[in-house]
Scaffold this motif. Structure first.
Motif, PDB file in Angstrom:
ATOM      1  N   TYR A   1      77.474 -68.442-105.638  1.00  0.00           N
ATOM      2  CA  TYR A   1      78.662 -68.510-104.774  1.00  0.00           C
ATOM      3  C   TYR A   1      78.276 -68.196-103.325  1.00  0.00           C
ATOM      4  O   TYR A   1      78.765 -68.814-102.385  1.00  0.00           O
ATOM      5  CB  TYR A   1      79.745 -67.538-105.233  1.00  0.00           C
ATOM      6  CG  TYR A   1      80.209 -67.738-106.657  1.00  0.00           C
ATOM      7  CD1 TYR A   1      80.080 -68.989-107.274  1.00  0.00           C
ATOM      8  CD2 TYR A   1      80.778 -66.714-107.391  1.00  0.00           C
ATOM      9  CE1 TYR A   1      80.491 -69.183-108.582  1.00  0.00           C
ATOM     10  CE2 TYR A   1      81.196 -66.902-108.697  1.00  0.00           C
ATOM     11  CZ  TYR A   1      81.038 -68.132-109.291  1.00  0.00           C
ATOM     12  OH  TYR A   1      81.444 -68.321-110.581  1.00  0.00           O
ATOM     13  N   MET A   2      77.385 -67.198-103.187  1.00  0.00           N
ATOM     14  CA  MET A   2      76.959 -66.835-101.836  1.00  0.00           C
ATOM     15  C   MET A   2      76.274 -68.033-101.160  1.00  0.00           C
ATOM     16  O   MET A   2      76.463 -68.279 -99.965  1.00  0.00           O
ATOM     17  CB  MET A   2      75.998 -65.633-101.928  1.00  0.00           C
ATOM     18  CG  MET A   2      75.566 -65.091-100.592  1.00  0.00           C
ATOM     19  SD  MET A   2      76.965 -64.476 -99.593  1.00  0.00           S
ATOM     20  CE  MET A   2      76.071 -63.764 -98.223  1.00  0.00           C
ATOM     21  N   ASN A   3      75.506 -68.781-101.950  1.00  0.00           N
ATOM     22  CA  ASN A   3      74.848 -69.969-101.379  1.00  0.00           C
ATOM     23  C   ASN A   3      75.851 -71.068-100.999  1.00  0.00           C
ATOM     24  O   ASN A   3      75.666 -71.757-100.000  1.00  0.00           O
ATOM     25  CB  ASN A   3      73.807 -70.521-102.356  1.00  0.00           C
ATOM     26  CG  ASN A   3      72.473 -69.810-102.199  1.00  0.00           C
ATOM     27  OD1 ASN A   3      72.119 -69.394-101.092  1.00  0.00           O
ATOM     28  ND2 ASN A   3      71.730 -69.668-103.287  1.00  0.00           N
ATOM     29  N   TYR A   4      76.902 -71.220-101.793  1.00  0.00           N
ATOM     30  CA  TYR A   4      77.926 -72.203-101.390  1.00  0.00           C
ATOM     31  C   TYR A   4      78.478 -71.832-100.014  1.00  0.00           C
ATOM     32  O   TYR A   4      78.743 -72.692 -99.182  1.00  0.00           O
ATOM     33  CB  TYR A   4      79.085 -72.249-102.393  1.00  0.00           C
ATOM     34  CG  TYR A   4      78.750 -72.899-103.709  1.00  0.00           C
ATOM     35  CD1 TYR A   4      77.913 -74.010-103.764  1.00  0.00           C
ATOM     36  CD2 TYR A   4      79.271 -72.422-104.904  1.00  0.00           C
ATOM     37  CE1 TYR A   4      77.597 -74.607-104.972  1.00  0.00           C
ATOM     38  CE2 TYR A   4      78.958 -73.015-106.116  1.00  0.00           C
ATOM     39  CZ  TYR A   4      78.125 -74.100-106.136  1.00  0.00           C
ATOM     40  OH  TYR A   4      77.819 -74.689-107.334  1.00  0.00           O
ATOM     41  N   HIS A   5      78.626 -70.531 -99.811  1.00  0.00           N
ATOM     42  CA  HIS A   5      79.172 -70.055 -98.535  1.00  0.00           C
ATOM     43  C   HIS A   5      78.129 -70.175 -97.415  1.00  0.00           C
ATOM     44  O   HIS A   5      78.352 -70.844 -96.408  1.00  0.00           O
ATOM     45  CB  HIS A   5      79.624 -68.602 -98.710  1.00  0.00           C
ATOM     46  CG  HIS A   5      79.649 -67.804 -97.447  1.00  0.00           C
ATOM     47  ND1 HIS A   5      80.483 -68.112 -96.393  1.00  0.00           N
ATOM     48  CD2 HIS A   5      78.932 -66.704 -97.056  1.00  0.00           C
ATOM     49  CE1 HIS A   5      80.283 -67.240 -95.415  1.00  0.00           C
ATOM     50  NE2 HIS A   5      79.335 -66.389 -95.780  1.00  0.00           N
ATOM     51  N   ARG A   6      76.958 -69.571 -97.610  1.00  0.00           N
ATOM     52  CA  ARG A   6      76.029 -69.444 -96.488  1.00  0.00           C
ATOM     53  C   ARG A   6      75.259 -70.740 -96.204  1.00  0.00           C
ATOM     54  O   ARG A   6      74.918 -71.019 -95.063  1.00  0.00           O
ATOM     55  CB  ARG A   6      75.057 -68.258 -96.687  1.00  0.00           C
ATOM     56  CG  ARG A   6      74.218 -68.327 -97.933  1.00  0.00           C
ATOM     57  CD  ARG A   6      73.370 -67.065 -98.110  1.00  0.00           C
ATOM     58  NE  ARG A   6      72.099 -67.151 -97.421  1.00  0.00           N
ATOM     59  CZ  ARG A   6      71.039 -67.833 -97.825  1.00  0.00           C
ATOM     60  NH1 ARG A   6      71.097 -68.537 -98.954  1.00  0.00           N
ATOM     61  NH2 ARG A   6      69.929 -67.839 -97.141  1.00  0.00           N
ATOM     62  N   VAL A   7      75.005 -71.515 -97.261  1.00  0.00           N
ATOM     63  CA  VAL A   7      74.190 -72.722 -97.070  1.00  0.00           C
ATOM     64  C   VAL A   7      75.054 -73.966 -96.858  1.00  0.00           C
ATOM     65  O   VAL A   7      74.756 -74.798 -96.017  1.00  0.00           O
ATOM     66  CB  VAL A   7      73.246 -72.911 -98.280  1.00  0.00           C
ATOM     67  CG1 VAL A   7      72.485 -74.208 -98.171  1.00  0.00           C
ATOM     68  CG2 VAL A   7      72.286 -71.736 -98.384  1.00  0.00           C
ATOM     69  N   TRP A   8      76.125 -74.079 -97.667  1.00  0.00           N
ATOM     70  CA  TRP A   8      76.920 -75.308 -97.619  1.00  0.00           C
ATOM     71  C   TRP A   8      78.207 -75.179 -96.807  1.00  0.00           C
ATOM     72  O   TRP A   8      78.907 -76.163 -96.602  1.00  0.00           O
ATOM     73  CB  TRP A   8      77.271 -75.756 -99.051  1.00  0.00           C
ATOM     74  CG  TRP A   8      76.092 -76.292 -99.785  1.00  0.00           C
ATOM     75  CD1 TRP A   8      75.332 -75.642-100.714  1.00  0.00           C
ATOM     76  CD2 TRP A   8      75.510 -77.585 -99.646  1.00  0.00           C
ATOM     77  NE1 TRP A   8      74.319 -76.453-101.162  1.00  0.00           N
ATOM     78  CE2 TRP A   8      74.405 -77.656-100.525  1.00  0.00           C
ATOM     79  CE3 TRP A   8      75.808 -78.708 -98.873  1.00  0.00           C
ATOM     80  CZ2 TRP A   8      73.603 -78.781-100.635  1.00  0.00           C
ATOM     81  CZ3 TRP A   8      75.012 -79.836 -98.984  1.00  0.00           C
ATOM     82  CH2 TRP A   8      73.926 -79.864 -99.854  1.00  0.00           C
TER      83      TRP A   8
END
Ligand code: SF4
Ligand code: SF4
Length: 369
Positions: free
Chosen positions: A304-311
């Motif tokens: 979920y953190m990657n959906y936020h920070r990366v995408w």
């Protein structure tokens, strides 16, 4: 609506396909949504016996009543858990009955992998025996599969020559099957994509994704759909549509004669590769750190953190985070990042030597409402 060849089957399918798994719960409303899609030119509609608490097939059957049957391509699926020819017959007859149809256009072996194909399907007395017989009798027009396995396994399944079409995951966040879609096209198979707008993930706004196309796009789903449709091997992009607005927006996108330019596509592919690398630096999702004695689902939180920070899919990431460990998301087990008690057990198990506790704190700070 744009129409595309469905492999070499001599069929033209609408670039937008209807996935009947996120229908409104009210059946009357669901029927209106499906009919709006058909009226806007959608002719490929996909359901399955277990969608919508097992009501999707019946709803779809009611929705298509009154439309010329030969103008629609209807697809449903066989759950392969207890695979046998008799079991397949039972499920197939139930599907026909629920949809009140004389035949189905595409009958999918549902969510298979190479092991299921070799050990359960392609065996004496197996479901493919029934499917081929039903095809000879005109009850099934085409035998298909939907799939969850590696691209290598997908390549082998395509090469078996058993199947005339396939439904596979493909979207701007998940391009693992991209090459095999080309391969299927070369072999003359029709290709439907599922998760075209990221299984709901790309239904949320992301400035980062929307900015990838010159001149911008109105919404993330628009860009997501245009990306999928710019693959020459994709015949129809399924979208699970739950409202008339969604149908109208997607139908307008699928009616464009142009999707994205080769240059824009290259830019999106480069962004995808870069983002995948960035996401892996935060967590590869290998799961070696699990289980956590306090039941924190570490890889899921970092996803979920990657959906936020990366995408830039912050709204979606926050929603998923809030649902973790509650009955709003019963499929995903474990607790959110803020439940970490910093016992330190997980960090030595991580092959990437990630500072898991610090990252969990960062995740909770970014996503906890
Ligand atoms: S440090 Fe936190 S996440 Fe890691 S094992 Fe302990 S409680 Fe679980
Ligand atoms: S072991 Fe490390 S890389 Fe693997 S899931 Fe856990 S935190 Fe992510």
């Amino acid at each position: 609506m744009q129409y595309r060849d469905f492999g070499k089957l001599g069929i033209k399918v609408s670039a937008l396909g209807f996935g009947a798994m996120r229908l409104p719960e009210d059946q009357e409303e669901a029927i209106k949504v499906i009919r709006r899609a058909i009226d806007l030119g959608v002719n490929y509609l996909d359901t399955a016996p277990k969608y919508m608490k097992s009501t999707s097939e019946e709803t779809l059957g009611k929705a298509v009543k009154g439309y010329p049957r030969e103008k629609l391509y209807l697809s449903t699926k066989y759950p392969t858990e207890n695979a046998s020819a008799d079991d397949c017959r039972k499920w197939f007859e139930q599907s026909l009955q629920r949809m009140r149809l004389e035949y189905v256009d595409f009958y999918h072996m549902w969510g298979i992998n190479w092991k299921v194909f070799t050990e359960k399907l392609d065996v004496k007395g197996g479901p493919l025996e029934f499917a081929r017989k039903a095809k000879d009798e005109g009850l099934i027009r085409h035998i298909s599969f939907s799939f969850h396995d590696t691209p290598e396994a997908l390549h082998k399944l395509i090469d078996t020559g058993y199947f005339e079409s396939m439904t596979v995951q493909y979207n701007v966040l998940d391009r693992a099957n991209e090459q095999e879609i080309h391969h299927a096209k070369e072999k003359g198979m029709g290709v439907a994509t599922m998760g075209s707008v990221g299984g709901g993930r790309l239904g949320f706004p992301s400035e980062k994704i929307m900015g990838a196309v010159a001149g911008g796009v109105k919404s993330t789903p628009e860009l997501a759909l245009r990306f999928v449709l710019s693959h020459p091997g994709v015949s129809t992009a399924l979208s699970g549509m739950g409202s008339i607005e969604m149908v109208e927006e997607n139908a307008a996108t699928a009616s464009r004669p142009d999707q994205i330019s080769p240059e824009e596509r290259r830019r999106i592919e480069a962004m995808h590769d870069e983002n995948a690398k960035l996401a892996d630096l935060y967590c590869t999702g290998c799961g070696y750190c699990q289980p956590c004695p306090n039941d924190v689902n570490i890889p899921e939180n970092f996803k979920y953190m990657n959906y936020h920070r990366v995408w830039g899919l912050t709204e979606y990431a926050k929603k998923q985070y809030a649902a973790l460990g509650t009955d709003k998301n019963p499929w995903i087990k474990g607790l959110p990042a803020h439940e970490c008690i910093e016992c330190g057990e997980c960090e030595p198990k991580c092959p990437q030597h990630l500072p898991i506790m610090a990252q969990l704190k960062e995740t909770a700070a970014a996503l906890q409402s």
